[in-house]
Write a protein that holds these residues in place. Structure first.
Motif, PDB file in Angstrom:
ATOM      1  N   PHE A   1      70.392 -25.618  76.244  1.00  0.00           N
ATOM      2  CA  PHE A   1      71.002 -26.782  76.955  1.00  0.00           C
ATOM      3  C   PHE A   1      72.102 -25.782  77.666  1.00  0.00           C
ATOM      4  O   PHE A   1      72.540 -25.009  77.171  1.00  0.00           O
ATOM      5  CB  PHE A   1      71.809 -27.331  77.135  1.00  0.00           C
ATOM      6  N   THR A   2      72.396 -26.031  78.719  1.00  0.00           N
ATOM      7  CA  THR A   2      73.419 -25.567  79.816  1.00  0.00           C
ATOM      8  C   THR A   2      74.317 -26.192  80.302  1.00  0.00           C
ATOM      9  O   THR A   2      74.006 -27.747  80.357  1.00  0.00           O
ATOM     10  CB  THR A   2      73.067 -24.636  81.470  1.00  0.00           C
ATOM     11  N   ASN A   3      75.136 -25.776  80.936  1.00  0.00           N
ATOM     12  CA  ASN A   3      76.368 -26.857  81.538  1.00  0.00           C
ATOM     13  C   ASN A   3      75.951 -27.288  83.285  1.00  0.00           C
ATOM     14  O   ASN A   3      76.144 -28.667  83.361  1.00  0.00           O
ATOM     15  CB  ASN A   3      77.767 -26.184  82.005  1.00  0.00           C
ATOM     16  N   PHE A   4      74.983 -27.462  83.068  1.00  0.00           N
ATOM     17  CA  PHE A   4      74.003 -27.525  84.707  1.00  0.00           C
ATOM     18  C   PHE A   4      73.448 -28.397  84.350  1.00  0.00           C
ATOM     19  O   PHE A   4      72.407 -29.255  84.753  1.00  0.00           O
ATOM     20  CB  PHE A   4      73.408 -26.173  85.253  1.00  0.00           C
ATOM     21  N   ASP A   5      72.633 -28.283  83.351  1.00  0.00           N
ATOM     22  CA  ASP A   5      71.917 -29.758  82.061  1.00  0.00           C
ATOM     23  C   ASP A   5      72.886 -30.747  82.237  1.00  0.00           C
ATOM     24  O   ASP A   5      72.210 -31.847  82.770  1.00  0.00           O
ATOM     25  CB  ASP A   5      71.555 -28.708  80.825  1.00  0.00           C
TER      26      ASP A   5
ATOM     27  N   ASP B   1      73.201 -31.815  85.924  1.00  0.00           N
ATOM     28  CA  ASP B   1      72.168 -33.603  86.224  1.00  0.00           C
ATOM     29  C   ASP B   1      71.766 -34.212  85.335  1.00  0.00           C
ATOM     30  O   ASP B   1      71.601 -35.430  85.870  1.00  0.00           O
ATOM     31  CB  ASP B   1      70.898 -31.772  85.616  1.00  0.00           C
ATOM     32  N   ALA B   2      71.810 -34.026  83.938  1.00  0.00           N
ATOM     33  CA  ALA B   2      71.899 -34.989  83.028  1.00  0.00           C
ATOM     34  C   ALA B   2      72.977 -36.795  83.727  1.00  0.00           C
ATOM     35  O   ALA B   2      72.295 -37.749  83.677  1.00  0.00           O
ATOM     36  CB  ALA B   2      72.157 -35.276  81.017  1.00  0.00           C
ATOM     37  N   ILE B   3      73.755 -36.344  83.426  1.00  0.00           N
ATOM     38  CA  ILE B   3      74.903 -37.218  84.363  1.00  0.00           C
ATOM     39  C   ILE B   3      75.060 -37.467  85.574  1.00  0.00           C
ATOM     40  O   ILE B   3      74.699 -38.465  85.930  1.00  0.00           O
ATOM     41  CB  ILE B   3      76.871 -35.927  84.401  1.00  0.00           C
ATOM     42  N   ALA B   4      74.362 -36.912  87.027  1.00  0.00           N
ATOM     43  CA  ALA B   4      73.628 -36.390  87.881  1.00  0.00           C
ATOM     44  C   ALA B   4      73.229 -38.236  87.901  1.00  0.00           C
ATOM     45  O   ALA B   4      72.956 -38.827  89.018  1.00  0.00           O
ATOM     46  CB  ALA B   4      74.023 -35.963  89.078  1.00  0.00           C
ATOM     47  N   ASN B   5      71.987 -37.487  87.179  1.00  0.00           N
ATOM     48  CA  ASN B   5      70.821 -39.425  87.137  1.00  0.00           C
ATOM     49  C   ASN B   5      71.141 -39.931  85.744  1.00  0.00           C
ATOM     50  O   ASN B   5      70.078 -40.488  85.402  1.00  0.00           O
ATOM     51  CB  ASN B   5      69.333 -37.943  86.714  1.00  0.00           C
TER      52      ASN B   5
ATOM     53  N   ILE C   1      82.311 -37.645  78.762  1.00  0.00           N
ATOM     54  CA  ILE C   1      81.241 -37.882  79.645  1.00  0.00           C
ATOM     55  C   ILE C   1      80.729 -39.552  78.879  1.00  0.00           C
ATOM     56  O   ILE C   1      80.328 -40.304  79.449  1.00  0.00           O
ATOM     57  CB  ILE C   1      80.296 -36.873  77.948  1.00  0.00           C
ATOM     58  N   PHE C   2      81.524 -40.469  77.347  1.00  0.00           N
ATOM     59  CA  PHE C   2      81.291 -41.817  77.738  1.00  0.00           C
ATOM     60  C   PHE C   2      81.712 -42.519  78.563  1.00  0.00           C
ATOM     61  O   PHE C   2      81.021 -43.221  79.123  1.00  0.00           O
ATOM     62  CB  PHE C   2      81.904 -41.827  75.830  1.00  0.00           C
ATOM     63  N   LYS C   3      82.660 -41.936  78.528  1.00  0.00           N
ATOM     64  CA  LYS C   3      83.888 -43.257  79.550  1.00  0.00           C
ATOM     65  C   LYS C   3      83.112 -42.377  81.002  1.00  0.00           C
ATOM     66  O   LYS C   3      83.456 -43.101  82.135  1.00  0.00           O
ATOM     67  CB  LYS C   3      85.552 -42.516  79.768  1.00  0.00           C
ATOM     68  N   ILE C   4      82.741 -41.481  81.461  1.00  0.00           N
ATOM     69  CA  ILE C   4      82.107 -41.236  82.369  1.00  0.00           C
ATOM     70  C   ILE C   4      80.691 -42.347  82.799  1.00  0.00           C
ATOM     71  O   ILE C   4      80.677 -42.646  83.851  1.00  0.00           O
ATOM     72  CB  ILE C   4      81.673 -39.692  82.456  1.00  0.00           C
ATOM     73  N   LEU C   5      80.080 -42.347  81.898  1.00  0.00           N
ATOM     74  CA  LEU C   5      78.240 -42.361  81.884  1.00  0.00           C
ATOM     75  C   LEU C   5      78.620 -44.363  81.780  1.00  0.00           C
ATOM     76  O   LEU C   5      77.439 -45.106  81.504  1.00  0.00           O
ATOM     77  CB  LEU C   5      77.851 -41.852  80.290  1.00  0.00           C
ATOM     78  N   HIS C   6      80.071 -44.709  81.270  1.00  0.00           N
ATOM     79  CA  HIS C   6      79.968 -46.336  80.665  1.00  0.00           C
ATOM     80  C   HIS C   6      80.930 -47.168  82.331  1.00  0.00           C
ATOM     81  O   HIS C   6      81.388 -46.257  82.716  1.00  0.00           O
ATOM     82  CB  HIS C   6      79.942 -46.272  79.294  1.00  0.00           C
TER      83      HIS C   6
ATOM     84  N   ALA D   1      72.006 -36.621  77.735  1.00  0.00           N
ATOM     85  CA  ALA D   1      73.616 -36.545  77.966  1.00  0.00           C
ATOM     86  C   ALA D   1      74.370 -36.242  77.333  1.00  0.00           C
ATOM     87  O   ALA D   1      74.914 -35.101  76.546  1.00  0.00           O
ATOM     88  CB  ALA D   1      75.038 -37.264  78.367  1.00  0.00           C
ATOM     89  N   ASN D   2      73.468 -37.046  75.965  1.00  0.00           N
ATOM     90  CA  ASN D   2      74.583 -36.591  74.365  1.00  0.00           C
ATOM     91  C   ASN D   2      74.190 -35.504  73.774  1.00  0.00           C
ATOM     92  O   ASN D   2      74.047 -35.690  72.707  1.00  0.00           O
ATOM     93  CB  ASN D   2      74.083 -38.580  73.192  1.00  0.00           C
TER      94      ASN D   2
END
Length: 342
Positions: free
Chosen positions: A217-221, A224-228, A337-342, A234-235
């Motif tokens: 995986f890369t940062n761009f992956d 993409d996971a966060i965007a979607n 990332i948890f806070k971003i996605l919840h 993401a985890n």
């Protein structure tokens, strides 16, 4: 054509050379070597003919020359040519560069001096800088940000009629970094492979097989996971990063996420969802890069993005040791990332 260092591009400068309306002096400076080399190589190959070079082309190195030597050569008239060309590499090593100032008060019209000043910039407060800017043109070659590299790769290859898959461009960016000369070296290898195999598209598989760059995986992956809003993916990516912290800098991740959400905020303000409009407004090299913002609009509001940008600033500070006592960088990233996605 007299432009300041902060607003002339390499393409504009080469186009200026094509007009044959030369200035007495050019200062090519900056942290990014690539464009300095491209411009000076073009000048070396094109300003004089091969016959004219015999008597009128002088290649000097800053460590082995002085301003007095440069001025002495510059004062000489060209032989069987309209111009004399002096290219000085490693100009940052010249002692007492200020001595050029007096020459620039009345430069020889038939002499063209190109100073290649790498790994830094000449102090704009110096009198010699002002003299160069007045008599000639100053070009500053600034390094690209990490998030700009994939688009730069796409653009570079497009000029050669070569396509590259977005995930392949991301992979090269992640592993090679933002130094353009290193990226071009890797792309040149891939061009040779494409020619041999009679292909026109660079894929992730081609890179993994032939260049030895491989990464799950890369940062761009992650972007993409966060965007979607793909929480599970993401985890998985964060777990992968945690296993290899040496090659997964949290600071690099923060920079790329910050730019994504900064751009997303702009897209949220746009009433139009046209991919080409977003590509134009965000200066993206392909509408492919526009799609992720349109997808992300479904999951993030302006208020949420403001909150996320605050989270990323806090993560950046903590990852650098400010306000963080014991948490590892992987733990800090996971929490953010948890806070971003919840």
């Amino acid at each position: 054509m007299a432009k300041k260092a902060d607003n002339i591009t390499a393409e504009q400068l080469i186009q200026h050379f094509r007009t044959n309306q030369y200035k007495p002096i050019y200062l090519l400076m900056g942290e990014e070597d690539y464009y300095i080399d491209v411009i000076s190589k073009w000048a070396e190959d094109n300003i004089l003919t091969e016959d004219e070079k015999d008597y009128n082309y002088h290649l000097l190195y800053g460590k082995n020359t002085t301003c007095e030597s440069i001025i002495n050569i510059a004062r000489e008239l060209p032989m069987m040519s309209k111009y004399k060309l002096i290219i000085v590499k490693e100009a940052q090593s010249i002692k007492s560069l200020d001595k050029l100032q007096k020459y620039l008060e009345k430069p020889t019209p038939s002499t063209i001096i190109i100073l290649c000043y790498k790994h830094g910039t000449l102090d704009g407060r110096k009198a010699v800088y002002k003299s160069i800017n007045s008599a000639g043109i100053i070009f500053e070659s600034k390094p690209k940000y990490d998030y700009e590299i994939p688009s730069w790769i796409v653009s570079y290859l497009r000029k050669k009629n070569i396509d590259i898959q977005p995930d392949a461009a991301n992979l090269i960016s992640e592993f090679v970094g933002n130094k353009l000369s290193n990226i071009v070296n890797e792309l040149t290898k891939l061009e040779i492979i494409l020619t041999k195999e009679n292909q026109k598209v660079i894929t992730k598989e081609l890179i993994n097989t032939n260049i030895g760059i491989s990464k799950e995986f890369t940062n761009f992956d992650l972007v993409d996971a966060i965007a979607n809003h793909q929480i599970y993916k993401a985890n998985l990516i964060i777990d992968s990063f945690a296993k290899d912290p040496k090659h997964n800098s949290v600071i690099a991740t923060v920079n790329i996420l910050y730019k994504f959400f900064e751009n997303l905020m702009y897209v949220l303000w746009l009433k139009d969802n046209d991919e080409y409009l977003i590509q134009e407004k965000l200066h993206l090299q392909s509408k492919f890069f526009s799609k992720k913002y349109l997808v992300a609009k479904k999951y993030y509001t302006s208020n949420k993005v403001v909150y996320i940008i605050g989270l990323l600033r806090d993560l950046d500070a903590k990852s650098k040791g400010f306000g963080n006592v014991s948490a590892s960088q992987a733990e800090l990233l996971r929490e953010t990332i948890f806070k971003i996605l919840h």
